[in-house]
Design an enzyme around this catalytic site. Structure first.
Site, mmCIF file in Angstrom:
data_model
loop_
_atom_site.group_PDB
_atom_site.id
_atom_site.type_symbol
_atom_site.label_atom_id
_atom_site.label_comp_id
_atom_site.label_asym_id
_atom_site.label_seq_id
_atom_site.Cartn_x
_atom_site.Cartn_y
_atom_site.Cartn_z
ATOM 1 N N HIS A 123 6.298 26.000 15.624
ATOM 2 C CA HIS A 123 7.316 25.244 14.881
ATOM 3 C C HIS A 123 8.186 26.135 14.008
ATOM 4 O O HIS A 123 9.278 25.731 13.616
ATOM 5 C CB HIS A 123 6.646 24.172 14.023
ATOM 6 C CG HIS A 123 5.824 24.718 12.893
ATOM 7 N ND1 HIS A 123 4.504 25.106 13.033
ATOM 8 C CD2 HIS A 123 6.138 24.952 11.591
ATOM 9 C CE1 HIS A 123 4.042 25.540 11.882
ATOM 10 N NE2 HIS A 123 5.010 25.464 10.989
ATOM 11 N N HIS A 189 5.924 28.614 -0.846
ATOM 12 C CA HIS A 189 4.828 27.771 -0.358
ATOM 13 C C HIS A 189 3.620 28.634 -0.027
ATOM 14 O O HIS A 189 3.742 29.814 0.279
ATOM 15 C CB HIS A 189 5.233 26.926 0.853
ATOM 16 C CG HIS A 189 5.523 27.674 2.117
ATOM 17 N ND1 HIS A 189 6.384 28.748 2.198
ATOM 18 C CD2 HIS A 189 5.061 27.489 3.385
ATOM 19 C CE1 HIS A 189 6.458 29.177 3.446
ATOM 20 N NE2 HIS A 189 5.653 28.437 4.182
#
Length: 321
Positions: A123, A189
């Protein structure tokens, strides 16, 4: 600049965060609206620009690249998406001859680069193509460039990322093609991506030796990451919180083209301040470095939201030259 300026530009930059949890974990309504608007605006700008070639910088999450052989960068002359989470599976429309020509060009510039003739991507590459061109990934020709963002010590330093982008830019200078450079990743993140410091030898083996996970293993991973996002959103996670201030400073540097300041950044501070996977933001740096530096480019699309349930400081930014 007017919309027609996009259509007449020769080169464009798109920085776009990705999150495999989009569509899987709940998101506050205002955040979802903001994300949808940003992606729609980026898609409209990209289609107005109408690229003839895409150079796509993306990371991997132990789906195509493993610690048994982990290059800092790798160009794919052929690439297939594995279809993890909700991302599409199937071949990318790779510009194979141009990919090899780019590798030749970089080697001639003394920038050693790995080449894969059978690249697998996840992804980290396919979500951007999916959001811009649909599930079929019916895109213009693509040159995919993998960037290691998870496995130290082979994560490229800032200056090296900038040098790669400049090398890509000089290659594109020789081509009469309208080119879109996409940096897919970041911003702040720290998802539950294992490292070789993990105490379980089975986990260390899984991220070292190339293997194809079973459907059950993929589902377990998806559920584990979904739970991590919900825990972060509820404030009861061991993961480092998102850092909107760091993210916005990064986007400001992309906008201004003042990239030397980023190259002076302490490498250890990236993970300490923005999370271990914030190194994915370097895909933006490579892509942006292929456009003129120290120049504020027209930026018709810029949006940002910090969304813990997605484990993502989610930014979208489109500029053209």
């Amino acid at each position: 600049m007017s919309g027609s300026a996009i259509a007449t530009a020769r080169r464009a930059f798109l920085g776009m965060s990705h999150s495999p949890l989009l569509g899987l974990n709940p998101v506050a309504a205002d955040d979802q609206i903001a994300i949808d608007k940003a992606i729609a605006a980026a898609r409209a700008a990209v289609h107005e620009f109408a690229p003839e070639l895409i150079v796509l910088l993306g990371p991997d999450h132990y789906n195509g690249f493993f610690n048994e052989l982990m290059p800092p960068f790798c160009i794919g002359s052929q690439a297939t998406a594995v279809g993890d989470y909700l991302s599409p599976a199937g071949p990318l429309n790779v510009a194979g001859e141009l990919a090899i020509a780019l590798a030749d060009h970089l080697m001639d510039r003394h920038f050693d680069i790995a080449v894969s003739r059978r690249m697998l991507v996840d992804h980290g590459f396919s979500q951007a193509l999916q959001f811009l061109w649909g599930d079929e990934m019916d895109t213009p020709p693509v040159i995919p460039i993998f960037m290691n963002a998870v496995a130290q010590p082979g994560i490229a330093r800032m200056a090296r990322c900038k040098a790669l982008g400049e090398g890509v830019g000089s290659f594109l200078d020789q081509l009469p093609l309208r080119t879109l450079l996409i940096g897919s990743g970041g911003l702040s993140h720290e998802p539950p991506v294992p490292t070789l410091a993990h105490p379980d030898p089975a986990v260390r083996e899984r991220i070292t030796v190339r293997s194809t996970p079973t459907e059950q293993e993929r589902e377990l991973k998806t559920e584990r990451v979904k739970a991590a996002g919900l825990a972060l959103a509820h404030g009861d996670s061991w993961m480092k919180p998102l850092n909107p201030e760091w993210d916005l400073q990064w986007m400001d540097a992309m906008a201004s083209g003042q990239l030397d300041g980023l190259c002076a950044m302490n490498e250890a501070s990236i993970g300490a301040m923005a999370g271990n996977s914030a190194h994915e933001s370097k895909t933006w740096l490579v892509a942006r470095s292929a456009l003129p530096a120290n120049t504020r480019l027209s930026c018709p699309v810029r949006a940002y939201r910090a969304i813990p349930s997605l484990i993502a400081g989610y930014g979208v930014m489109f500029m053209h030259h």
